[in-house]
Design an enzyme around this catalytic site. Sequence first.
Site, PDB file in Angstrom:
ATOM      1  N   ASP A  10     -18.879   6.907  56.386  1.00  0.00           N
ATOM      2  CA  ASP A  10     -18.002   5.775  56.069  1.00  0.00           C
ATOM      3  C   ASP A  10     -18.629   4.986  54.923  1.00  0.00           C
ATOM      4  O   ASP A  10     -19.743   4.471  55.054  1.00  0.00           O
ATOM      5  CB  ASP A  10     -17.842   4.890  57.307  1.00  0.00           C
ATOM      6  CG  ASP A  10     -16.778   3.811  57.141  1.00  0.00           C
ATOM      7  OD1 ASP A  10     -16.038   3.870  56.131  1.00  0.00           O
ATOM      8  OD2 ASP A  10     -16.690   2.929  58.000  1.00  0.00           O
ATOM      9  N   ASP A 105     -12.159   6.502  52.001  1.00  0.00           N
ATOM     10  CA  ASP A 105     -13.580   6.154  52.107  1.00  0.00           C
ATOM     11  C   ASP A 105     -14.277   6.630  53.373  1.00  0.00           C
ATOM     12  O   ASP A 105     -15.404   6.206  53.649  1.00  0.00           O
ATOM     13  CB  ASP A 105     -13.754   4.640  51.978  1.00  0.00           C
ATOM     14  CG  ASP A 105     -13.040   3.873  53.086  1.00  0.00           C
ATOM     15  OD1 ASP A 105     -12.190   4.471  53.778  1.00  0.00           O
ATOM     16  OD2 ASP A 105     -13.335   2.678  53.262  1.00  0.00           O
ATOM     17  N   GLU A 106     -13.661   7.507  54.137  1.00  0.00           N
ATOM     18  CA  GLU A 106     -14.355   8.014  55.317  1.00  0.00           C
ATOM     19  C   GLU A 106     -13.847   9.392  55.702  1.00  0.00           C
ATOM     20  O   GLU A 106     -12.716   9.772  55.402  1.00  0.00           O
ATOM     21  CB  GLU A 106     -14.220   7.056  56.501  1.00  0.00           C
ATOM     22  CG  GLU A 106     -12.806   6.848  56.977  1.00  0.00           C
ATOM     23  CD  GLU A 106     -12.743   5.980  58.232  1.00  0.00           C
ATOM     24  OE1 GLU A 106     -13.594   6.178  59.134  1.00  0.00           O
ATOM     25  OE2 GLU A 106     -11.849   5.116  58.313  1.00  0.00           O
TER      26      GLU A 106
END
Length: 360
Positions: A10, A105-106
Site C-alpha cells: 500500500d 496505489d495498492e
Amino acid sequence: MVGRKIIHVDMDAFYASVEQRDRPHLKGVPVIVGGPPHARGVVATCSYEARKYGIHSAMPSRRAFQLCPRAVFVRPRFEVYRAVSAQIMELFLEVTPLVEPLSLDEAYLDVTENNLQMTSATHIAQYILAEIKRRTGLTASAGVSNSKLVAKIASGHQKPNGLTVLPPDAVLPFLSGLKIGDLHGVGKVTEQTLQKHGFNTVADIQQSPIAELRGLLGRDRGTELYTMAHGEDERMVRPHRERKSIGSESTFEEDTEDIDTIFETLKREALSVVKTLNQKELVCRTVTIKWKTEDFQSRSKRYTFLEETADEDTLLRVTTKLFNEIEFSGPIRLIGMSVSHLEAPPLSKQLTWQDIDSYL
C-alpha cells in the site's frame, strides 16, 4: 492456506506524496489533494502532515481548511498518478504474475512461487519496498502473511514506510489486540451492535462461540466475522485484466424529442450498467452519457469523481445531473450511459453523493 505467502503493498499517502515529490517546496507541508474549500470540494487524500490535524479522505474541503488553515490544496493530477501506478505495477509483475490490484496505489501479490526465486516472503517485500523507493522516489508499506485478510491489516500497522510480517503462529495473537473496527469491512453499525453486547476487541470475538455472533448479526455476517477474527481467509489472489468501460445504450424505434421518454430510457440503461458494475465487483471513476441526433451526430457529457465508486444512488444522480445539463436542439435517435476508469474496489469507504456535493 498455511503454505501461502501473500504480500499486500500500500503506497503511503499516494496522491499527496506524488505532489510532494514533484514540488519540493511542499515537503513537510500539510498537503490536501482535492477540491478547493471555497468550491465545496472533497478531500481525495492528504499528506501525513495534514492527517495530524484530523483530516482524512472524503472530508469536505471546507472542514479540512477549518482544521488546518495553512494546508496547501492541490488539484488532483490523475494522469500523473496513473503513470506512477503503472511503474509500480510493472515492478510487481517482475516479481510474480499473481498480482491483484485493488486501486492505483495498492495490490496483493502471491509470492509463494515467484520470479525472483526467493523463498523468503519477507526478503521479497523488502526488495519491493526498496525498488519502489528507487524507481519512483516514493515510500510504501507492506504486510506479509498467509492470507489476503491478514496481509492487508498488517500493511497498515506500521505506516508510513513500514513492513509487518505475520507468520501463521503470530496471526491470532496479533489480531486479538485489535479493536473490532480494525477488521476490514466492519462498519460503525456492526461495531456498535457488538459493543452493546460486550464485544470490544477481536479477542472478545475469538473467545465467543460462533452461535452467539450468528444470533447477534445473522448467520452469514456472524460466520464471516468469526472467521475474520481467527484470521481465516481462503480467497485467492486474482489477477485480472482491467476492463476499460461498461456501457449500455438504446436506439429509439423513431427519433423523439419527448424528454420524459428520453430520460426514462437513459435511467433504464444506467440501472443496467450499475447492475453489471456490481456483478463484476468493480468500481468506476467516470460517468459518461452519450446521445445521437437525427443526423447521426454523436454527442456526450461526462463527469469524473475524485475517488472510485459503485454506489447506485451516486451514479444515478450524476447521470441525472448530466442529462439536465443537455440542451437538445432536435430529435434524438439514441441515448446511453457508460462508466469507465474501472478498478477492483478498495476496502476503504467509497464516495457517495453526499461526498461529491461540489458537483451540485
